[in-house]
Write a protein that holds these residues in place. Sequence first.
Motif, mmCIF file in Angstrom:
data_model
loop_
_atom_site.group_PDB
_atom_site.id
_atom_site.type_symbol
_atom_site.label_atom_id
_atom_site.label_comp_id
_atom_site.label_asym_id
_atom_site.label_seq_id
_atom_site.Cartn_x
_atom_site.Cartn_y
_atom_site.Cartn_z
ATOM 1 N N ASN A 159 4.112 -9.140 -8.792
ATOM 2 C CA ASN A 159 3.198 -9.528 -9.981
ATOM 3 C C ASN A 159 2.180 -8.629 -9.914
ATOM 4 O O ASN A 159 1.794 -7.917 -8.996
ATOM 5 C CB ASN A 159 2.991 -11.013 -9.922
ATOM 6 N N CYS A 160 1.147 -8.701 -10.859
ATOM 7 C CA CYS A 160 0.023 -7.832 -10.905
ATOM 8 C C CYS A 160 -0.928 -7.796 -10.044
ATOM 9 O O CYS A 160 -1.413 -7.161 -9.534
ATOM 10 C CB CYS A 160 -0.810 -8.016 -12.272
ATOM 11 N N ILE A 161 -1.126 -9.324 -9.304
ATOM 12 C CA ILE A 161 -1.987 -9.304 -8.331
ATOM 13 C C ILE A 161 -1.386 -8.720 -6.819
ATOM 14 O O ILE A 161 -2.162 -7.854 -6.312
ATOM 15 C CB ILE A 161 -2.389 -10.693 -7.866
ATOM 16 N N ASN A 162 -0.308 -8.757 -6.693
ATOM 17 C CA ASN A 162 0.295 -8.157 -5.482
ATOM 18 C C ASN A 162 0.288 -6.635 -5.760
ATOM 19 O O ASN A 162 0.007 -5.904 -4.555
ATOM 20 C CB ASN A 162 1.851 -8.629 -5.250
ATOM 21 N N GLU A 163 0.589 -6.274 -6.761
ATOM 22 C CA GLU A 163 0.265 -4.835 -6.930
ATOM 23 C C GLU A 163 -1.037 -4.214 -6.751
ATOM 24 O O GLU A 163 -1.271 -3.271 -6.114
ATOM 25 C CB GLU A 163 0.846 -4.484 -8.565
ATOM 26 N N ILE A 164 -2.145 -4.833 -7.337
ATOM 27 C CA ILE A 164 -3.432 -4.608 -7.068
ATOM 28 C C ILE A 164 -3.733 -4.729 -5.721
ATOM 29 O O ILE A 164 -4.459 -3.777 -5.204
ATOM 30 C CB ILE A 164 -4.360 -5.399 -7.903
ATOM 31 N N LEU A 165 -3.313 -5.561 -4.792
ATOM 32 C CA LEU A 165 -3.686 -5.840 -3.593
ATOM 33 C C LEU A 165 -3.010 -4.630 -2.767
ATOM 34 O O LEU A 165 -3.482 -4.125 -1.559
ATOM 35 C CB LEU A 165 -3.105 -7.187 -2.994
ATOM 36 N N ARG A 166 -1.505 -4.152 -3.202
ATOM 37 C CA ARG A 166 -0.756 -3.186 -2.497
ATOM 38 C C ARG A 166 -1.599 -1.720 -2.666
ATOM 39 O O ARG A 166 -1.784 -1.094 -1.745
ATOM 40 C CB ARG A 166 0.529 -3.178 -3.093
ATOM 41 N N VAL A 167 -1.806 -1.439 -3.814
ATOM 42 C CA VAL A 167 -2.441 -0.184 -4.072
ATOM 43 C C VAL A 167 -3.844 -0.252 -3.635
ATOM 44 O O VAL A 167 -4.324 1.097 -2.830
ATOM 45 C CB VAL A 167 -2.454 -0.011 -5.685
ATOM 46 N N SER A 168 -4.762 -1.073 -3.619
ATOM 47 C CA SER A 168 -5.993 -1.177 -3.113
ATOM 48 C C SER A 168 -5.885 -0.838 -1.723
ATOM 49 O O SER A 168 -6.995 -0.222 -1.045
ATOM 50 C CB SER A 168 -6.882 -2.210 -3.299
ATOM 51 N N GLN B 15 -3.688 0.701 0.018
ATOM 52 C CA GLN B 15 -3.443 2.060 0.385
ATOM 53 C C GLN B 15 -4.542 3.103 -0.022
ATOM 54 O O GLN B 15 -4.680 4.209 0.802
ATOM 55 C CB GLN B 15 -2.133 2.375 -0.728
ATOM 56 N N LEU B 16 -5.467 2.619 -1.074
ATOM 57 C CA LEU B 16 -6.625 3.431 -1.258
ATOM 58 C C LEU B 16 -7.743 3.270 -0.255
ATOM 59 O O LEU B 16 -8.614 3.691 -0.491
ATOM 60 C CB LEU B 16 -6.752 3.511 -2.622
ATOM 61 N N ASP B 17 -7.657 2.041 0.397
ATOM 62 C CA ASP B 17 -8.925 1.775 1.275
ATOM 63 C C ASP B 17 -9.992 1.342 0.384
ATOM 64 O O ASP B 17 -11.079 1.815 0.618
ATOM 65 C CB ASP B 17 -9.136 2.750 2.222
ATOM 66 N N ILE B 18 -9.538 0.354 -0.789
ATOM 67 C CA ILE B 18 -10.583 0.017 -1.611
ATOM 68 C C ILE B 18 -10.567 -1.700 -1.604
ATOM 69 O O ILE B 18 -9.408 -2.175 -1.434
ATOM 70 C CB ILE B 18 -10.308 0.153 -2.943
ATOM 71 N N LYS B 19 -11.554 -2.219 -1.378
ATOM 72 C CA LYS B 19 -11.622 -3.467 -0.759
ATOM 73 C C LYS B 19 -11.575 -4.494 -1.927
ATOM 74 O O LYS B 19 -12.107 -4.518 -2.967
ATOM 75 C CB LYS B 19 -12.825 -3.788 0.086
ATOM 76 N N VAL B 20 -10.071 -5.064 -2.028
ATOM 77 C CA VAL B 20 -10.009 -6.153 -3.054
ATOM 78 C C VAL B 20 -9.268 -7.336 -2.352
ATOM 79 O O VAL B 20 -8.589 -7.112 -1.287
ATOM 80 C CB VAL B 20 -8.866 -5.379 -3.988
ATOM 81 N N THR B 21 -9.696 -8.568 -2.679
ATOM 82 C CA THR B 21 -9.191 -9.664 -1.800
ATOM 83 C C THR B 21 -8.819 -10.737 -2.952
ATOM 84 O O THR B 21 -9.421 -10.847 -3.937
ATOM 85 C CB THR B 21 -10.236 -10.326 -0.995
ATOM 86 N N LEU B 22 -7.931 -11.699 -2.572
ATOM 87 C CA LEU B 22 -7.484 -13.021 -3.070
ATOM 88 C C LEU B 22 -8.443 -13.734 -3.123
ATOM 89 O O LEU B 22 -9.066 -14.274 -2.040
ATOM 90 C CB LEU B 22 -6.184 -13.385 -2.858
ATOM 91 N N VAL B 23 -8.934 -14.545 -4.181
ATOM 92 C CA VAL B 23 -10.046 -15.439 -4.176
ATOM 93 C C VAL B 23 -9.328 -16.851 -4.111
ATOM 94 O O VAL B 23 -8.262 -16.935 -4.912
ATOM 95 C CB VAL B 23 -10.631 -15.342 -5.582
ATOM 96 N N GLU B 24 -9.809 -17.714 -3.147
ATOM 97 C CA GLU B 24 -9.321 -18.906 -2.949
ATOM 98 C C GLU B 24 -9.078 -19.706 -4.485
ATOM 99 O O GLU B 24 -9.900 -19.411 -5.367
ATOM 100 C CB GLU B 24 -10.064 -19.795 -1.932
ATOM 101 N N GLU B 25 -8.160 -20.534 -4.425
ATOM 102 C CA GLU B 25 -7.700 -21.196 -5.737
ATOM 103 C C GLU B 25 -8.937 -22.138 -6.495
ATOM 104 O O GLU B 25 -9.183 -21.859 -7.521
ATOM 105 C CB GLU B 25 -6.495 -22.245 -5.322
ATOM 106 N N ASP B 26 -9.684 -22.912 -5.555
ATOM 107 C CA ASP B 26 -10.802 -23.487 -6.342
ATOM 108 C C ASP B 26 -11.706 -22.545 -7.001
ATOM 109 O O ASP B 26 -12.204 -22.614 -8.188
ATOM 110 C CB ASP B 26 -11.424 -24.470 -5.404
#
Length: 140
Positions: A2-11, A13-24
């Motif tokens: 999915n899109c979130i997994n893709e952004i997390l994967r690529v970021s 690899q590029l050493d750009i800080k991206v994190t999944l935000v908690e659900e609430d």
Amino acid sequence: MNCINEILRVSSQLDIKVTLVEEDKSKLVINKVMQIFTPQKITGHLAISNDEVIIFPVEDYEFIYSNSLPESKGYIFFDQPSETEGQVVMIEDVRFLCRILEESFGMEYFLVDEDFTYLIALNWYVIEGAGKAVNLLSNI
């Protein structure tokens, strides 16, 4: 994938800080965007489409527009509803978003800064900006 997994994967690899935000907090971010900017289409070809929107063709600006944004954290989310419904990723510096997307498969998304001063919607055809994005993107 999915899109979130893709952004997390690529970021990663590029050493750009991206994190999944908690659900609430993710749900609060999405709800606040809906209240402040009232985007017209939140599924399908995402769109803000109100009177005070700046619009650019995707093919010319998809991988460069974020260079015009000021340094800040931002939140990215996708179709509501979808498999990523209610999920948000946070990017430490929105200026690097286009670098991530250049290395990712195509996706439609919303981007809002951490202070909710602008909203950007990207779909297959156009990039729309509302709020402060109108001024920020006017010189690209």
